[in-house]
Design a protein around this motif. Structure first.
Motif, PDB file in Angstrom:
ATOM      1  N   ASP A   3     -19.316  46.376   4.310  1.00 37.68           N
ATOM      2  CA  ASP A   3     -19.702  46.270   5.563  1.00 37.68           C
ATOM      3  C   ASP A   3     -20.182  47.695   6.057  1.00 37.68           C
ATOM      4  O   ASP A   3     -19.750  48.679   5.866  1.00 37.68           O
ATOM      5  CB  ASP A   3     -18.220  46.344   6.550  1.00 37.68           C
ATOM      6  N   THR A   5     -21.672  49.145   8.422  1.00 41.64           N
ATOM      7  CA  THR A   5     -21.515  49.864   9.719  1.00 41.64           C
ATOM      8  C   THR A   5     -20.162  50.492   9.674  1.00 41.64           C
ATOM      9  O   THR A   5     -20.087  51.803   9.787  1.00 41.64           O
ATOM     10  CB  THR A   5     -21.526  48.870  10.778  1.00 41.64           C
ATOM     11  N   LEU A   6     -19.136  49.915   8.876  1.00 38.27           N
ATOM     12  CA  LEU A   6     -18.016  50.492   8.724  1.00 38.27           C
ATOM     13  C   LEU A   6     -17.796  51.834   7.749  1.00 38.27           C
ATOM     14  O   LEU A   6     -17.353  52.795   8.014  1.00 38.27           O
ATOM     15  CB  LEU A   6     -16.896  49.350   8.030  1.00 38.27           C
ATOM     16  N   SER A   8     -20.350  53.559   7.164  1.00 35.64           N
ATOM     17  CA  SER A   8     -21.249  54.759   7.769  1.00 35.64           C
ATOM     18  C   SER A   8     -20.405  55.369   8.691  1.00 35.64           C
ATOM     19  O   SER A   8     -20.313  56.597   8.662  1.00 35.64           O
ATOM     20  CB  SER A   8     -22.349  53.956   8.429  1.00 35.64           C
ATOM     21  N   THR A   9     -19.441  54.679   9.722  1.00 38.61           N
ATOM     22  CA  THR A   9     -18.499  55.211  10.323  1.00 38.61           C
ATOM     23  C   THR A   9     -17.685  56.097   9.888  1.00 38.61           C
ATOM     24  O   THR A   9     -17.300  57.307   9.923  1.00 38.61           O
ATOM     25  CB  THR A   9     -17.807  54.139  11.141  1.00 38.61           C
ATOM     26  N   ASP A  38     -26.167  53.469   7.080  1.00 38.48           N
ATOM     27  CA  ASP A  38     -26.753  53.017   8.509  1.00 38.48           C
ATOM     28  C   ASP A  38     -27.625  54.154   9.077  1.00 38.48           C
ATOM     29  O   ASP A  38     -27.069  55.139   9.665  1.00 38.48           O
ATOM     30  CB  ASP A  38     -25.659  52.725   9.447  1.00 38.48           C
ATOM     31  N   SER A  40     -29.424  54.423  11.567  1.00 36.65           N
ATOM     32  CA  SER A  40     -29.489  54.615  13.251  1.00 36.65           C
ATOM     33  C   SER A  40     -27.920  55.010  13.764  1.00 36.65           C
ATOM     34  O   SER A  40     -27.796  55.282  14.823  1.00 36.65           O
ATOM     35  CB  SER A  40     -29.549  53.420  13.788  1.00 36.65           C
ATOM     36  N   ASN A  41     -27.205  55.750  12.746  1.00 38.61           N
ATOM     37  CA  ASN A  41     -25.842  56.273  13.138  1.00 38.61           C
ATOM     38  C   ASN A  41     -26.112  57.488  13.612  1.00 38.61           C
ATOM     39  O   ASN A  41     -26.294  58.690  13.051  1.00 38.61           O
ATOM     40  CB  ASN A  41     -24.884  56.491  11.899  1.00 38.61           C
TER      41      ASN A  41
END
Length: 246
Positions: A3, A5-6, A8-9, A38, A40-41
């Motif tokens: 994932d 997004t995860l 990256s977070t 990501d 765009s983070n």
């Protein structure tokens, strides 16, 4: 399945923890890892900017804060940090190591008037002595054509990415008409008065981090060749899929 997004977070959160511990190099690397998942983070971009500012790299911080501001135009905190970084960057000369790399490449061409020769006219294409002077020089020219005929090879055995820009006639113009600027994450190429036009290539976010002090460029017949040395911390399996992310 990863994932993105995860991941990256999580990496961005690690960067925040390292910032609070004043482990700025670790924070920078964690923020860059977050952006690899990501681009765009906005928090990761901002935290990398904070890391670079603390590491004494205001030019790198300016680039990150500008990206963060594009992602969050109303963020007053980012705007304030951008102004602070610009103020510091304007007062810092471009590192001698970067000048030496490009000067060595220019002298290898066997022509007089290398890129870094002292000149009175900024439009002659010499490297400016400060970030502000560099920006002023670039903004003094209105019309630019984008360099589009580009190929690259990720030479894993040498930890180098070779970039080839097709520019017919480039070997016939003076070397002070060719400017190449690099940071750990960006690449900018400017070529003046080639076939009646000014040419540029901008990578606001390279696919991976490089070591600008050990990266080089040379003019060959009808092309510009860049050797982008991957950063020492780059993992051997991190192959470049493109030259730039944005």
């Amino acid at each position: 399945m990863v994932d993105a997004t995860l991941q990256s977070t999580l990496s961005s959160n690690k960067a925040l923890c390292f910032l609070k511990l004043s482990r700025f190099r670790d924070a920078e690397e964690s923020a860059s890892a977050a952006l690899a998942f990501d681009v765009s983070n906005s928090k990761a971009v901002y935290r990398r900017g904070l890391s670079r500012l603390s590491l004494g790299d205001p030019r790198g911080a300016v680039e990150d804060f500008q990206k963060a501001l594009r992602l969050e135009p109303q963020n007053a905190e980012v705007r304030q940090k951008l102004a602070e970084a610009k103020q510091q960057a304007d007062a810092v000369p471009i590192p001698k190591a970067e000048i030496a790399v490009a000067a060595g490449a220019a002298s290898a061409f066997g022509k007089d008037g290398g890129l870094y020769s002292e000149k009175l006219d900024l439009n002659e294409g010499r490297l400016a002595q400060s970030s502000k002077e560099q920006r002023d020089w670039v903004s003094s020219i209105d019309s630019w054509m984008e360099i589009k005929e580009i190929s690259f090879v990720d030479e894993e055995d040498k930890n180098v990415v070779s970039v080839y820009m097709s520019l017919p006639g480039i070997h016939e113009i003076a070397t002070n008409k060719v400017c190449v600027w690099m940071t750990a994450t960006t690449l900018e190429v400017r070529i003046i008065e080639l076939r009646g036009s000014n040419w540029c290539y901008m990578a606001q976010e390279l696919w991976g981090q490089i070591d600008p002090q050990h990266s080089t460029w040379k003019v060959r017949k009808d092309k510009l060749v860049l050797k982008l040395q991957k950063r020492a911390s780059a993992r051997s399996w991190d192959r470049w899929e493109k030259i730039r992310r944005i």
